[in-house]
Design an enzyme around this catalytic site. Sequence first.
Site, PDB file in Angstrom:
ATOM      1  N   SER A 136       2.957   4.073  -7.311  1.00 45.99           N
ATOM      2  CA  SER A 136       2.625   2.724  -7.780  1.00 45.99           C
ATOM      3  C   SER A 136       3.429   1.744  -6.950  1.00 45.99           C
ATOM      4  O   SER A 136       4.586   2.023  -6.605  1.00 45.99           O
ATOM      5  CB  SER A 136       3.014   2.594  -9.258  1.00 45.99           C
ATOM      6  OG  SER A 136       3.106   1.232  -9.617  1.00 45.99           O
ATOM      7  N   SER A 137       2.821   0.603  -6.643  1.00 47.43           N
ATOM      8  CA  SER A 137       3.562  -0.413  -5.876  1.00 47.43           C
ATOM      9  C   SER A 137       4.817  -0.817  -6.637  1.00 47.43           C
ATOM     10  O   SER A 137       5.843  -1.138  -6.049  1.00 47.43           O
ATOM     11  CB  SER A 137       2.687  -1.637  -5.637  1.00 47.43           C
ATOM     12  OG  SER A 137       1.490  -1.244  -4.999  1.00 47.43           O
ATOM     13  N   ARG A 138       4.730  -0.795  -7.959  1.00 46.64           N
ATOM     14  CA  ARG A 138       5.866  -1.229  -8.787  1.00 46.64           C
ATOM     15  C   ARG A 138       7.045  -0.252  -8.718  1.00 46.64           C
ATOM     16  O   ARG A 138       8.149  -0.610  -9.105  1.00 46.64           O
ATOM     17  CB  ARG A 138       5.443  -1.417 -10.238  1.00 46.64           C
ATOM     18  CG  ARG A 138       4.664  -2.695 -10.460  1.00 46.64           C
ATOM     19  CD  ARG A 138       4.514  -2.987 -11.948  1.00 46.64           C
ATOM     20  NE  ARG A 138       3.883  -4.270 -12.181  1.00 46.64           N
ATOM     21  CZ  ARG A 138       2.570  -4.464 -12.195  1.00 46.64           C
ATOM     22  NH1 ARG A 138       1.755  -3.453 -11.986  1.00 46.64           N
ATOM     23  NH2 ARG A 138       2.070  -5.667 -12.406  1.00 46.64           N
ATOM     24  N   LEU A 165       0.810  -1.224   0.000  1.00 47.17           N
ATOM     25  CA  LEU A 165       0.000   0.000   0.000  1.00 47.17           C
ATOM     26  C   LEU A 165       0.841   1.272   0.000  1.00 47.17           C
ATOM     27  O   LEU A 165       1.915   1.315   0.591  1.00 47.17           O
ATOM     28  CB  LEU A 165      -0.908   0.007   1.242  1.00 47.17           C
ATOM     29  CG  LEU A 165      -1.883  -1.161   1.368  1.00 47.17           C
ATOM     30  CD1 LEU A 165      -2.705  -1.013   2.650  1.00 47.17           C
ATOM     31  CD2 LEU A 165      -2.806  -1.272   0.158  1.00 47.17           C
ATOM     32  N   HIS A 166       0.317   2.291  -0.668  1.00 45.25           N
ATOM     33  CA  HIS A 166       0.943   3.611  -0.690  1.00 45.25           C
ATOM     34  C   HIS A 166      -0.157   4.665  -0.575  1.00 45.25           C
ATOM     35  O   HIS A 166      -1.340   4.325  -0.437  1.00 45.25           O
ATOM     36  CB  HIS A 166       1.793   3.775  -1.955  1.00 45.25           C
ATOM     37  CG  HIS A 166       1.074   3.428  -3.224  1.00 45.25           C
ATOM     38  ND1 HIS A 166       0.005   4.162  -3.691  1.00 45.25           N
ATOM     39  CD2 HIS A 166       1.237   2.402  -4.108  1.00 45.25           C
ATOM     40  CE1 HIS A 166      -0.438   3.630  -4.813  1.00 45.25           C
ATOM     41  NE2 HIS A 166       0.287   2.552  -5.098  1.00 45.25           N
ATOM     42  N   VAL A 209      -2.680   9.975  -7.291  1.00 39.15           N
ATOM     43  CA  VAL A 209      -1.829  10.599  -6.276  1.00 39.15           C
ATOM     44  C   VAL A 209      -0.388  10.471  -6.749  1.00 39.15           C
ATOM     45  O   VAL A 209       0.040   9.390  -7.172  1.00 39.15           O
ATOM     46  CB  VAL A 209      -2.016   9.914  -4.899  1.00 39.15           C
ATOM     47  CG1 VAL A 209      -1.060  10.497  -3.866  1.00 39.15           C
ATOM     48  CG2 VAL A 209      -3.457  10.052  -4.442  1.00 39.15           C
ATOM     49  N   GLY A 265      -1.597   6.440  -2.694  1.00 36.36           N
ATOM     50  CA  GLY A 265      -2.663   6.321  -3.693  1.00 36.36           C
ATOM     51  C   GLY A 265      -3.787   5.453  -3.133  1.00 36.36           C
ATOM     52  O   GLY A 265      -4.974   5.811  -3.196  1.00 36.36           O
ATOM     53  N   HIS A 266      -3.411   4.314  -2.555  1.00 37.14           N
ATOM     54  CA  HIS A 266      -4.403   3.438  -1.928  1.00 37.14           C
ATOM     55  C   HIS A 266      -5.075   4.168  -0.752  1.00 37.14           C
ATOM     56  O   HIS A 266      -6.284   4.058  -0.548  1.00 37.14           O
ATOM     57  CB  HIS A 266      -3.736   2.161  -1.402  1.00 37.14           C
ATOM     58  CG  HIS A 266      -3.078   1.325  -2.461  1.00 37.14           C
ATOM     59  ND1 HIS A 266      -1.738   1.047  -2.451  1.00 37.14           N
ATOM     60  CD2 HIS A 266      -3.577   0.701  -3.558  1.00 37.14           C
ATOM     61  CE1 HIS A 266      -1.434   0.273  -3.491  1.00 37.14           C
ATOM     62  NE2 HIS A 266      -2.529   0.055  -4.187  1.00 37.14           N
ATOM     63  N   GLN A 293      -8.353   0.513 -16.664  1.00 38.51           N
ATOM     64  CA  GLN A 293      -8.978  -0.416 -15.708  1.00 38.51           C
ATOM     65  C   GLN A 293     -10.258   0.182 -15.126  1.00 38.51           C
ATOM     66  O   GLN A 293     -11.291  -0.494 -15.036  1.00 38.51           O
ATOM     67  CB  GLN A 293      -7.980  -0.726 -14.594  1.00 38.51           C
ATOM     68  CG  GLN A 293      -8.584  -1.510 -13.435  1.00 38.51           C
ATOM     69  CD  GLN A 293      -7.539  -1.867 -12.408  1.00 38.51           C
ATOM     70  OE1 GLN A 293      -6.722  -2.751 -12.632  1.00 38.51           O
ATOM     71  NE2 GLN A 293      -7.544  -1.197 -11.276  1.00 38.51           N
TER      72      GLN A 293
HETATM   73  P1  AMP Z   1      -3.163  -1.894  -7.180  1.00 40.18           P
HETATM   74  O1  AMP Z   1      -2.880  -2.323  -5.778  1.00 40.18           O
HETATM   75  O2  AMP Z   1      -1.972  -1.315  -7.882  1.00 40.18           O
HETATM   76  O3  AMP Z   1      -3.886  -2.949  -7.970  1.00 40.18           O
HETATM   77  O4  AMP Z   1      -4.173  -0.669  -7.074  1.00 40.18           O
HETATM   78  C1  AMP Z   1      -5.358  -0.774  -6.333  1.00 40.18           C
HETATM   79  C2  AMP Z   1      -6.199   0.443  -6.608  1.00 40.18           C
HETATM   80  O5  AMP Z   1      -5.462   1.616  -6.245  1.00 40.18           O
HETATM   81  C3  AMP Z   1      -6.531   0.587  -8.101  1.00 40.18           C
HETATM   82  O6  AMP Z   1      -7.870   1.039  -8.225  1.00 40.18           O
HETATM   83  C4  AMP Z   1      -5.567   1.637  -8.563  1.00 40.18           C
HETATM   84  O7  AMP Z   1      -6.030   2.391  -9.668  1.00 40.18           O
HETATM   85  C5  AMP Z   1      -5.457   2.518  -7.328  1.00 40.18           C
HETATM   86  N1  AMP Z   1      -4.192   3.254  -7.375  1.00 40.18           N
HETATM   87  C6  AMP Z   1      -2.952   2.768  -7.614  1.00 40.18           C
HETATM   88  N2  AMP Z   1      -2.050   3.765  -7.654  1.00 40.18           N
HETATM   89  C7  AMP Z   1      -2.727   4.919  -7.438  1.00 40.18           C
HETATM   90  C8  AMP Z   1      -2.365   6.300  -7.378  1.00 40.18           C
HETATM   91  N3  AMP Z   1      -1.114   6.706  -7.527  1.00 40.18           N
HETATM   92  N4  AMP Z   1      -3.328   7.209  -7.142  1.00 40.18           N
HETATM   93  C9  AMP Z   1      -4.627   6.817  -6.990  1.00 40.18           C
HETATM   94  N5  AMP Z   1      -5.032   5.529  -7.038  1.00 40.18           N
HETATM   95  C10 AMP Z   1      -4.113   4.598  -7.264  1.00 40.18           C
END
Ligand code: AMP
Length: 301
Positions: free
Chosen positions: A185-187, A33-34, A176, A36-37, A153
């Site tokens: 991004s987690s990546r 998690l970051h 974010v 954004g989450h 997505q």
């Molecule tokens: P993930 O864990 O990468 O599959 O992302 C889970 C959710 O968090 C998805 O709906 C992503 O679009 C959202 N997400 C990932 N990165 C961000 C970000 N930087 N800002 C806002 N939402 C994000």
Amino acid sequence: MKTIAPIKGMKEWVAFLRTKGLTLGLVPTMGALHQGHVSLIRRAREENDKVILGIFVNPIQFDKEKDLLSYPRDIEKDKELASREGVDIIFAPSVEEIYPKGFSTFVEEEDLTERLCGEHRPGHFRGVTTVVTKLLNIISPDRAYFGLKDLQQSHVIKKMVRDLNMNVEVVVLPTVRDKDGLALSSRNQHLSRTERQTALSIYKALIRARELFASGETNSCEILQEMHGILHKAGIFQIDYTSVVDPETLEELEEARPDAVVALACWVGNTRLIDNMGLSETTSLKERLPALSSLEREAHA
Ligand code: AMP
């Protein structure tokens, strides 16, 4: 905060919360998690009585085994953050239970998934729509939260919910970014310090696109060419796509419009990154990210 793995246990909790007449918000993630989450969790908190955070690294949405195996995971850290943010339940099912032996039913959106990432990641969106459907069936939330960072997505999920008459409100929230503009991004954890620096050119390229449009350039080719120039200069040559698209249909636009979105996917070393920005995004970057002014100047130069 509870952490639940078995599907049966999760369903029982949902049934219990429903008997109390409580509303449920679901934030599906793959963990690591970051902020954004966190933005999704916070909005879910505001709009629902209870927040359920899904953490599941969904194997069927990975088109490369190596990417799946190396995907960052840190459930203990995720639990701490989720608890701090007021999550009520973490639902972290096992792969074996989500995809038991003999699993053979998939959900597929066949139009929006053809574009942008679809061409480069065969089976990816089928994996996403299948797992999101399963999560929605297990939890039946009132609202589910997604990020615009994953532009395609979020559109595919909204379309699926509409097409299949699912009883959930899909809420999509803005991207974010880190202080220097890199989309969280987690990546990003995979990036070395130098690669992270290189990755900033993605943001610079998007800003430049917006700049060009603001100065009257509407030829998408010209805009994309300049973006490529910025990426190349930074050392990014493996570019899956850069595209100016319609914000709803994601169809490519030869002529940029105020409501258009510019999207890109490229590789920095072994890490595939995606990002996008509305060509008329009005938020002042200086207001949002004070540390950006020097970067912006560079992008303008
Ligand atoms: P993930 O864990 O990468 O599959 O992302 C889970 C959710 O968090 C998805 O709906 C992503 O679009 C959202 N997400 C990932 N990165 C961000 C970000 N930087 N800002 C806002 N939402 C994000």
